[in-house]
Motif scaffolding. Structure first.
Motif, short mmCIF file in Angstrom:
data_model
loop_
_atom_site.label_atom_id
_atom_site.label_comp_id
_atom_site.label_asym_id
_atom_site.label_seq_id
_atom_site.Cartn_x
_atom_site.Cartn_y
_atom_site.Cartn_z
N UNK B 479 0.73 -1.33 0.11
CA UNK B 479 -0.01 0.09 -0.03
C UNK B 479 0.93 1.32 -0.16
N UNK B 480 2.24 0.98 0.02
CA UNK B 480 3.12 2.21 -0.11
C UNK B 480 2.92 3.00 1.05
N UNK B 481 2.63 2.43 1.92
CA UNK B 481 2.56 3.42 3.36
C UNK B 481 3.86 2.87 4.34
N UNK B 482 4.07 3.88 5.15
CA UNK B 482 5.25 3.43 6.01
C UNK B 482 4.49 4.01 7.37
N UNK B 670 3.96 11.55 -0.50
CA UNK B 670 2.67 12.46 -0.91
C UNK B 670 1.80 12.72 0.28
N UNK B 671 1.91 11.96 1.32
CA UNK B 671 1.16 12.51 2.52
C UNK B 671 2.19 12.18 3.86
N UNK B 672 2.28 12.82 4.90
CA UNK B 672 2.79 12.66 5.96
C UNK B 672 1.94 13.20 7.18
N UNK B 673 2.17 12.38 8.10
CA UNK B 673 1.56 12.78 9.33
C UNK B 673 2.41 12.28 10.85
N UNK B 674 2.76 13.36 11.35
CA UNK B 674 3.52 13.40 12.71
C UNK B 674 2.46 13.65 13.83
N UNK B 675 1.75 12.49 14.19
CA UNK B 675 0.43 12.70 15.29
C UNK B 675 0.71 11.64 16.26
N UNK B 676 1.28 12.08 17.43
CA UNK B 676 1.20 13.24 18.01
C UNK B 676 2.67 13.83 17.98
N UNK B 689 4.31 8.14 13.41
CA UNK B 689 4.61 8.87 11.95
C UNK B 689 3.67 8.08 11.00
N UNK B 690 3.19 8.47 10.02
CA UNK B 690 2.70 7.76 9.06
C UNK B 690 2.91 8.58 7.77
#
Lengths: 698, 698
Positions: B479-482, B670-676, B689-690
């Motif tokens: 799914x190309x996600x990390x 393409x997308x990145x989230x540092x949460x929290x 991280x995602x």
């Protein structure tokens, strides 16, 4: 007071202080009346025999009977002039003369006299300090302004005479007509509420509009306007919205400014549509005076130009309306009727070479769709599009389907003639797509006003006598404030509070703690200590064994913090499970115009940092209480968002209503805060309370 | 490409496809050019010898040299026509002909050919599907619209030809003039960025305005516009703001809609002033084209009427401006000059009998006050006030003090002549006080744009190679996600993460836990499990002794929840003191037009329920990162509101910048989230991280 309607349909109008001296107000009024008034104009002035060719009478007793007296004599002579016309049988008076409460104490005294005479004789008095009144029905222009209104179905009141002058000049040019126009002046006797009531009953008034700087009795206004808006839309510019504006308004009219928050809530509850500028006022009024309300929110856009079509769609997106989803048959019919390059989905782009016929077809197909409640026709000028014919087609389709249609025929001069034809049939043409959509939006807002059901305030069975006794304890306090020691006030009104009591020795504290299941909370009770937690005056999670020591500790800390403080005792309170519940706040403060203003929000940062609150003018019923909860941004938190325990919203709704009843029953309560009101899955508990009492009202 | 300025100053304009057939576009253009163009008009058409009295040439080789070619031949002949004019030495082409990418695949192929020819010959091409261009300097109207623009200093581009037609008709009536006008059409070669750049260098253009439905290369636009706005204001209507509008725009232009949030951020960063309607566009442009910017925000209001004065004060309160506090000398001077009943505080009410002289005195005294940056003159029509003389006085005082002054001379016809005089001297007159103040507000906004300092993005010293290796692991994921297993990506970019590591047996878990001070957190690491907490895949506060069992438990729960899940291990992480810190979120998603869009907000309900976020187009420097934090409503919580521990805002600012660098360095992300991202008193820690990677971009 006689029937107010007679003010607008006199057979004779007397001008008390008529003159033909150039530049005099008494001349301007006589001249304006003389020009078109269907009845008789009666100049009164002891020093003239004739004014502008009309016979002039020395006094009202020698004059023919006067239905409406317009008073323009100098300030010191006004009160006697009014008494004289009243003695002669006149019931309606307009006082043009300025120099009353707007000018200082002498003027204010004169205005009190004026009001006394009005009361004595039961007179309808407009003004003083008024530009006058107009009634186009009888061709009456009893003002000293330079313009007469055109006939129409809008009735217009203004607290600023200049505003009337400015607007009429422009409205005449735009072909906008009026039924009645009133310059309210100082509103010493008749005010906005009286005219709203009157015009609400006038079958010739389709829309009531006004420019107001303040509303004298907000409560009464809400009550009257709420009823009137069932039949007649009211659109108001209420200025002084901002702090700077409120200050300016107060220096202009001498009125005490109520809070903008109260006006906002009160006008909304009254069903009034609020405009924020002259332009909005008339953009809304033009739509409301000529068009039916849309039955559904779907809007169809018909255009010959992609760009303006997109702009219109954006405007619809910004409004409470939505772009209509066309039914399949609509798409099919459009596909058949339109050229291949056209866009048959909404917005319908009939493309640049669209003539009137194609516009007409597109509009007809769109209006046939049951999902379409209203339509906007937007056009760029082209060589093939005749605007005057387009206007006729739009009028025809609008009437055939009886749905509201507005237009935005872009371009300057070209649109002028078409605009006039459209206006005659009640269809407003707007300069800009966003204004056209705002016109439709006003219609939908008014439909919602008409269709809403506002629950009447419920009367809960409460112990009012006990409450009165508790509130009266404020007499014993220097600062007229009551705190947590008055939680029994809430109990008297059926609002749940945690188990517990206020005790004044550690032994009793322990007894109370033992009677309560689980740990308890101890809080110092002192009118002199407002931030209990900060000084160590609160202990949570205290077990029965520890209560004795905790009591001593809490009292010691309070003494230490403020040796002079009066300590009423220590509250021993059941400890609630705050993890599983949400803190809310219900508060009230009393607005000078609207009375008790209820406030709801979530506790902590939500009210203090995010200012996420909703307000209503009390008393309110269930529907308003529920709306208060739904209106805050954080409301999903009460509904169980993000895995939280959902709160018992019904219990909050009931608490708000009970507090509404409490603050309505006791006008002496100036401010009240239940903070927090903890809402759990089953029920709520009020944890703390503060109120301020006007002991003179008790 | 040749210099774009030549497009607007040709000596000869060729009309390729000129004709005198009635109703033909080729005739309309030739006629429009013929009317006023200062240079030579060269019709080209093999089947005519003369067009509208001008000699017509069979082809461009036999015609005189052409500086600008306007192409109106049928679609299939366009590309060859362009090649022919290019061969003959022409560098500037406007393609009027429609039937290209806006009509389907055949048209799109044709447009690709057109673009290839333009590239081959290095041509400036406007269109296709354009209404044409105008340059009033040389009297050139190379459009087929019905109106020519008046000369002026506004340059105007529009993605909708109809919008130009509609606007010009009205603008001519209003006396609003233009420098250049361009109908952008399909923007196959030249787009908004090219014209912004060109007009930014044009000394005759005072304001650039535009109607756009999309911006092709947002990144480049921001860069160019940011520079241009240092000298020349840009006002844009960007339509398709709402979901419905974006859909309509996309169906109109065939463009993929970027997100409104990205446009909002990008245009703001570019220093563009955004208008939401045609009316706003010109309300702003009129002020910006004729007036200097105010040096301070204090506004003086001078009026002869209380009501309109209050309305104006409200409008000032709504704007970024404020009512000027008059200096004592100003009050004294006004008290001396004005009648006793006048209000000498701001708004200055010179009362109803004010003549031009009194208005002039009041304005002069107000403008002398150093606290006054700008003024609004608001007047109701009266018998003593001559509007044309008032206009002269306003012009005189405005020029004397060199401060911006706008007017709102209320009333219709009466104001018309005065309005024209004012316009000649750059002073816009507005219908409504709120619009007048909006005009001043635009000036202040533009001043702020000019004065702002935007920090350049800092280049931090990072381990780019290591980051590339980590991002490339996405190749191994379906799914190309990390996820959390890639926290070392943040480390590579210098963003702090808690101590710990991912382990795959319970013994090693214990070793890691022992190396960390205090309790630890265990989290299951699996690309197939996204809501770790919900399935019991997270354990907090685990002591060293309990780590072994907790490891087994977390893995068992994950297996139980999803037997097929790939389990990469368990993260053993230092446990942070969340009581003393604040959870924030920093995210990024990539916008098709603007590229990486950074988002900041507080964690939990603040982003998800309250939608309290700020955004910027990356890359950004320190000033933008800091503004992102200041812009959210909840920002006081980071500053220590309500007794909270203040967060280390500098550390958040740095983290945002480092993430800006990361997403700029790797377009594949393409997308990145540092949460929290947890922010404590000293420093921050990224807890989870995602990211989603476009592996084709790697």
């Amino acid at each position: 007071m006689g029937r107010l309607s007679e003010l607008f349909e006199p057979e004779t109008v007397g001008v008390i202080g008529a003159t033909d001296r150039e530049g005099a107000v008494g001349r301007a009024i006589t001249a304006n009346l003389h020009e078109e008034f269907a009845g008789e104009v009666v100049p009164v002035n002891p020093s003239r025999e004739e004014v502008l060719g009309l016979e002039c009478y020395p006094d009202v007793t020698s004059a023919p009977p006067i239905d409406l007296a317009v008073v323009v004599v100098p300030p010191p002579a006004v009160v006697e002039a009014i008494r004289a016309v009243a003695e002669a049988g006149t019931e309606n008076v307009v006082v043009i003369t300025a120099g009353f409460s707007e000018t200082g104490s002498e003027g204010a005294a004169r205005e009190r006299e004026l009001r006394a005479v009005a009361e004595e004789y039961d007179l309808n008095v407009v003004g003083p300090n008024s530009l006058g009144v107009m009634a186009t029905d009888v061709g009456m222009n009893a003002t000293f302004g330079p313009e007469s209104a055109r006939p129409g179905s809008i009735s217009f009141m203004s607290q600023s005479g200049a505003f009337i002058t400015a607007v009429l000049d422009w409205a005449n040019e735009q072909g906008i007509g009026f039924q009645d126009v009133v310059s309210l002046g100082n509103k010493s006797v008749l005010d906005e509420t009286d005219f709203v009531r009157e015009w609400g009953e006038d079958p010739d008034t389709d829309v009531i509009i006004g420019y107001l700087e303040g509303i004298d009795d907000g409560d009464e206004f809400v009550e009257v306007a709420r009823e009137v808006t069932d039949e007649t839309p009211i659109v108001l510019v209420k200025s002084g919205r901002t702090d700077a504006g409120a200050q300016a308004a107060s220096s202009h009219t001498g009125a005490i400014a109520g809070s903008e928050r109260a006006y906002e809530a009160g006008l909304e509850q009254a069903g009034v549509i609020r405009a924020h500028s002259v332009q909005e006022l008339f953009d809304y009024a033009r739509a409301l005076s000529g068009l039916p309300e849309p039955e559904t929110d779907g809007v169809a856009v018909v255009t010959n130009a992609g760009g303006p079509g997109v702009l219109t769609t954006d405007a619809v997106g910004d409004s409470r309306l939505g772009m209509a989803d066309f039914a399949d048959e609509t798409i099919d019919a459009l596909s058949e009727a339109m050229p291949e390059e056209a866009n048959v989905y909404n917005p319908i782009d009939a493309i640049g070479d669209a003539d009137v016929e194609r516009f007409g077809e597109a509009l007809e197909i769109a209006l046939s769709d049951p999902n379409v409640g209203s339509a906007v026709v937007v056009s760029a000028p082209t060589a093939v599009l005749e605007y005057d014919k387009l206007a006729e087609t739009v009028i025809e389709k609008r009437e055939e389907f009886d749905k509201p249609v507005v237009t935005c025929l872009m371009g300057g001069d070209r649109a002028r003639a078409a605009e006039e034809v459209l206006r005659e049939f009640g269809i407003p043409n707007y300069f800009d797509p966003s204004r056209a959509v705002a016109g439709l939006d006003a219609l939908a807002r008014y439909r919602d006003v008409r269709e809403r059901t506002v629950d009447a305030p419920e009367r809960f069975d409460v112990d009012r006598e006990r409450a009165r006794e508790i509130v009266s304890r404020a007499n014993e306090r220097e600062d007229n404030r009551l705190g947590i020691e008055s939680m029994d006030l809430l109990e008297a009104y059926g609002i749940p509070t945690p188990a517990g009591e206020i005790v004044d020795d550690p032994g009793r504290a322990r007894e109370v703690a033992e009677s309560i299941e689980g740990d308890v909370v101890l809080k110092i009770v002192s009118p002199d200590i407002s931030h209990k937690s900060d000084i160590g005056g609160v202990r949570v999670g205290v077990s029965d064994e520890d209560v004795y020591d905790a009591y001593e500790d809490v009292v010691a800390r309070a003494r230490n913090y403020q040796p002079e403080a009066t300590i009423l005792g220590v509250q021993v309170q059941e400890m609630l499970d705050l993890e599983e519940s949400t803190e809310t706040i219900v508060g009230m403060n009393r607005d000078p115009q609207f009375g008790p203003l209820l406030l709801f929000g979530l506790g902590g940062i939500f009210v203090e940092i995010l200012e996420d609150t909703s307000v209503r003018v009390a008393p309110i019923g269930e529907s308003d209480a529920r709306e208060m909860i739904d209106e805050i941004r954080a409301t999903p938190l009460l509904r169980g968002a993000r895995g939280r325990e959902p709160a018992d919203v019904d219990a909050i709704v009931e608490t708000i209503q009970r507090l509404s009843q409490l603050v309505t029953d006791f006008p002496a309560i100036l401010e009240l805060d239940v903070n927090p009101l903890v809402a759990g899955r089953d029920g709520v508990q009020a944890i703390d309370l503060r109120l301020t009492v006007d002991t003179e009202e008790l």
